[in-house]
Design a protein around this motif. Structure first.
Motif, PDB file in Angstrom:
ATOM      1  N   UNK A 173       1.030  -1.346  -0.140  1.00 25.49           N
ATOM      2  CA  UNK A 173       0.517  -0.054   0.021  1.00 25.49           C
ATOM      3  C   UNK A 173       1.100   1.130  -0.251  1.00 25.49           C
ATOM      4  N   UNK A 174      -0.060   2.251  -0.505  1.00 29.81           N
ATOM      5  CA  UNK A 174       1.135   3.924  -0.371  1.00 29.81           C
ATOM      6  C   UNK A 174      -0.361   4.357   0.413  1.00 29.81           C
ATOM      7  N   UNK A 175      -0.342   4.926   1.293  1.00 30.03           N
ATOM      8  CA  UNK A 175      -0.447   6.120   2.031  1.00 30.03           C
ATOM      9  C   UNK A 175      -0.812   7.336   1.934  1.00 30.03           C
ATOM     10  N   UNK A 176      -1.409   8.337   2.121  1.00 29.60           N
ATOM     11  CA  UNK A 176      -1.235   9.736   1.165  1.00 29.60           C
ATOM     12  C   UNK A 176      -1.841  10.798   1.975  1.00 29.60           C
ATOM     13  N   UNK A 177      -1.101  11.414   3.425  1.00 30.91           N
ATOM     14  CA  UNK A 177      -1.813  12.427   4.160  1.00 30.91           C
ATOM     15  C   UNK A 177      -2.755  11.358   4.564  1.00 30.91           C
ATOM     16  N   UNK A 178      -2.600  10.686   5.654  1.00 34.93           N
ATOM     17  CA  UNK A 178      -3.649   9.364   5.682  1.00 34.93           C
ATOM     18  C   UNK A 178      -4.215  10.115   7.353  1.00 34.93           C
ATOM     19  N   UNK A 179      -5.464   9.597   7.925  1.00 32.16           N
ATOM     20  CA  UNK A 179      -5.835   9.544   9.128  1.00 32.16           C
ATOM     21  C   UNK A 179      -4.966   8.952  10.046  1.00 32.16           C
ATOM     22  N   UNK A 180      -4.294   9.558  11.109  1.00 35.01           N
ATOM     23  CA  UNK A 180      -3.922   9.199  12.130  1.00 35.01           C
ATOM     24  C   UNK A 180      -5.045   7.520  13.469  1.00 35.01           C
ATOM     25  N   UNK A 181      -4.793   7.751  14.698  1.00 37.03           N
ATOM     26  CA  UNK A 181      -5.048   6.524  15.317  1.00 37.03           C
ATOM     27  C   UNK A 181      -6.749   7.816  15.481  1.00 37.03           C
ATOM     28  N   UNK A 182      -7.563   7.318  16.891  1.00 35.58           N
ATOM     29  CA  UNK A 182      -8.776   7.846  17.345  1.00 35.58           C
ATOM     30  C   UNK A 182      -8.362   8.165  18.545  1.00 35.58           C
ATOM     31  N   UNK A 183      -9.585   7.592  19.341  1.00 35.21           N
ATOM     32  CA  UNK A 183      -9.279   8.369  20.946  1.00 35.21           C
ATOM     33  C   UNK A 183      -9.517   9.596  20.848  1.00 35.21           C
ATOM     34  N   UNK A 184      -9.132   9.832  22.314  1.00 35.22           N
ATOM     35  CA  UNK A 184      -9.024  10.929  22.622  1.00 35.22           C
ATOM     36  C   UNK A 184      -8.365  12.439  22.065  1.00 35.22           C
ATOM     37  N   UNK A 185      -7.833  11.368  20.976  1.00 30.78           N
ATOM     38  CA  UNK A 185      -7.177  12.496  19.841  1.00 30.78           C
ATOM     39  C   UNK A 185      -7.270  12.960  18.899  1.00 30.78           C
ATOM     40  N   UNK A 186      -8.448  12.567  18.931  1.00 30.78           N
ATOM     41  CA  UNK A 186     -10.096  13.343  18.025  1.00 30.78           C
ATOM     42  C   UNK A 186     -10.337  14.952  18.225  1.00 30.78           C
ATOM     43  N   UNK A 187     -10.752  14.799  17.138  1.00 30.03           N
ATOM     44  CA  UNK A 187     -11.790  16.761  17.684  1.00 30.03           C
ATOM     45  C   UNK A 187     -13.167  16.145  18.133  1.00 30.03           C
ATOM     46  N   UNK A 188     -13.696  17.135  18.775  1.00 28.67           N
ATOM     47  CA  UNK A 188     -15.216  17.004  19.078  1.00 28.67           C
ATOM     48  C   UNK A 188     -15.692  16.405  17.532  1.00 28.67           C
ATOM     49  N   UNK A 189     -15.221  17.215  16.471  1.00 25.41           N
ATOM     50  CA  UNK A 189     -15.731  17.239  14.730  1.00 25.41           C
ATOM     51  C   UNK A 189     -15.299  16.533  14.345  1.00 25.41           C
ATOM     52  N   UNK A 190     -14.095  15.598  14.479  1.00 24.31           N
ATOM     53  CA  UNK A 190     -14.083  14.549  14.144  1.00 24.31           C
ATOM     54  C   UNK A 190     -15.159  13.267  14.467  1.00 24.31           C
ATOM     55  N   UNK A 191     -14.748  13.270  15.977  1.00 23.87           N
ATOM     56  CA  UNK A 191     -15.807  12.434  16.651  1.00 23.87           C
ATOM     57  C   UNK A 191     -16.899  12.503  16.559  1.00 23.87           C
ATOM     58  N   UNK A 192     -17.683  13.745  15.932  1.00 22.98           N
ATOM     59  CA  UNK A 192     -19.419  13.471  15.242  1.00 22.98           C
ATOM     60  C   UNK A 192     -19.384  13.167  14.203  1.00 22.98           C
ATOM     61  N   UNK A 193     -18.329  13.687  13.336  1.00 25.93           N
ATOM     62  CA  UNK A 193     -18.649  13.719  11.597  1.00 25.93           C
ATOM     63  C   UNK A 193     -17.972  12.435  11.147  1.00 25.93           C
ATOM     64  N   UNK A 194     -16.738  11.711  11.592  1.00 20.71           N
ATOM     65  CA  UNK A 194     -16.509  11.077  11.154  1.00 20.71           C
ATOM     66  C   UNK A 194     -16.130  10.080  11.635  1.00 20.71           C
ATOM     67  N   UNK A 195     -16.995   9.189  12.038  1.00 19.85           N
ATOM     68  CA  UNK A 195     -16.981   7.786  12.989  1.00 19.85           C
ATOM     69  C   UNK A 195     -15.891   6.539  13.038  1.00 19.85           C
ATOM     70  N   UNK A 228       0.388  13.687  13.804  1.00 20.93           N
ATOM     71  CA  UNK A 228      -0.823  11.963  13.573  1.00 20.93           C
ATOM     72  C   UNK A 228      -0.695  11.596  12.237  1.00 20.93           C
ATOM     73  N   UNK A 229      -0.775  12.278  11.563  1.00 24.37           N
ATOM     74  CA  UNK A 229      -0.907  11.987   9.976  1.00 24.37           C
ATOM     75  C   UNK A 229       0.759  10.883   9.401  1.00 24.37           C
ATOM     76  N   UNK A 230       1.393  10.689  10.796  1.00 22.68           N
ATOM     77  CA  UNK A 230       2.494   9.432  10.388  1.00 22.68           C
ATOM     78  C   UNK A 230       2.184   8.109  11.495  1.00 22.68           C
ATOM     79  N   UNK A 231       1.245   8.320  12.191  1.00 25.23           N
ATOM     80  CA  UNK A 231       0.763   7.059  12.452  1.00 25.23           C
ATOM     81  C   UNK A 231       0.449   5.439  11.984  1.00 25.23           C
ATOM     82  N   UNK A 232       0.158   6.117  10.518  1.00 23.10           N
ATOM     83  CA  UNK A 232       0.096   4.989   9.499  1.00 23.10           C
ATOM     84  C   UNK A 232       1.936   4.183   9.317  1.00 23.10           C
ATOM     85  N   UNK A 233       2.806   4.912   9.947  1.00 20.31           N
ATOM     86  CA  UNK A 233       3.785   4.773   9.727  1.00 20.31           C
ATOM     87  C   UNK A 233       4.497   4.198  10.875  1.00 20.31           C
ATOM     88  N   UNK A 234       4.651   4.797  12.155  1.00 18.10           N
ATOM     89  CA  UNK A 234       5.073   4.335  13.728  1.00 18.10           C
ATOM     90  C   UNK A 234       3.872   3.532  14.280  1.00 18.10           C
TER      91      UNK A 234
END
Length: 312
Positions: A173-195, A228-234
């Motif tokens: 795979x190649x992941x470009x500018x991709x989301x990292x892990x969720x949990x408490x690191x998500x903003x309220x907007x992301x938690x509500x709109x991008x479950x 945050x976007x380096x999580x898929x690597x780390x």
């Protein structure tokens, strides 16, 4: 072999390409037929496949700077218009909205199921595609899609279950500018709109992969900033590489299109860097040629003005 002055990288001499759209695959359970675009070099045999997933709201016509470059470098690039596309304008109350992430994976698997049909629909392409060498690639939301195909686990916001939806037909795979892990690191907007971002587990990804991240990609989805976007690597297993693009925001200098309006950090040199490194990786991971990737690893060390490449 071509040497690119702005980056110091090398790559194959580009070949002419052909692009056919829309190729329509019936998908009654999806609620919309699946529209697909195929872009391929006009010469060559045993061509590997890039299965590309667009970012939220885009469509099969997006990302021409990358798609054109990969196809001219010897790959068959297959793009779909996913249900979240603005072209389809799915209503806010549509029950499919909370399952957009799952429909995307199903779109990709449907394409793999029908790859021979798509191949036959492109004039002059039949018999020239290597179905055993498929790399999933995606930007932003599409990066999650590509990740799921190689083992990323997403906890379903409805069932609460994190299924294994990986597909053995995808080798890397190649992941470009991709989301990292969720949990408490998500903003309220992301938690509500991008479950579908609330709980992502990268630890099951064993396939080779390249992650591309902009060090100025400060999305309103996480409290951690660009890291945050380096999580898929780390947070994934070994045999991964990370390209950090200096000064790049979410569209990495303009990968979503030529003169794309949504690009806030337009920079042709950044786009060239992403083009060349991703193509070098594609040629490396599919076994075509390793020299361009080896060169990229030597050139993109500390001090390069455009980016830094590391591996584990």
């Amino acid at each position: 072999m071509t040497t690119y002055r702005t980056t110091g990288l090398t790559g194959p001499t580009p070949t002419p390409t052909v692009s056919i759209k829309p190729l329509v695959l019936s998908a009654p359970q999806r609620g919309e037929d699946l529209h697909v675009r195929v872009t391929a070099p006009i010469t060559g045999a045993g061509l590997p496949v890039v299965l590309f997933a667009h970012g939220f709201g885009s469509n099969l016509d997006g990302y021409a700077p990358l798609v054109d470059h990969w196809a001219s470098g010897g790959f068959v690039v297959v793009q779909a218009t996913h249900l979240d596309s603005k072209r389809l304008n799915i209503a806010a109350g549509d029950p499919r909205r909370t399952q957009m992430w799952r429909h995307r994976v199903q779109d990709m698997q449907r394409i793999l199921d029908e790859l021979a049909t798509l191949e036959a629909a492109v004039p002059g392409l039949a018999g020239r595609v290597d179905h055993r060498r498929v790399v999933a690639v995606g930007h932003s939301f599409g990066g999650q899609t590509a990740g799921i195909l190689v083992g990323l686990r997403v906890r379903d916001p409805q069932s609460g279950i994190a299924e294994d939806l990986s597909d053995s037909r995808v080798m890397a795979s190649i992941q470009l500018a991709t989301a990292g892990k969720g949990g408490d690191e998500l903003t309220p907007f992301a938690h509500e709109n991008l479950p579908w971002l609330r709980d992502q587990d990268f630890s099951h990804i064993a396939a080779p992969g390249l992650v591309v991240a902009g060090d100025k990609d400060d999305l309103p989805l996480s409290t951690r900033g660009p890291a945050w976007t380096t999580d898929p690597y780390t947070l994934s297993r070994g045999n991964k590489s990370l390209l950090s693009v200096h000064g790049a925001e979410h569209f990495l200098g303009g990968i979503s299109g030529y003169q794309a309006a949504e690009t806030t950090d337009e920079d042709p040199d950044r786009v060239a860097l992403v083009q060349q490194v991703t193509l070098a990786y594609l040629r490396h991971v599919t076994g075509i040629d390793h020299s361009d990737w080896n060169n990229a690893q030597m050139v993109l060390t500390d001090g390069h003005p455009l980016g830094h490449l590391e591996s584990k």
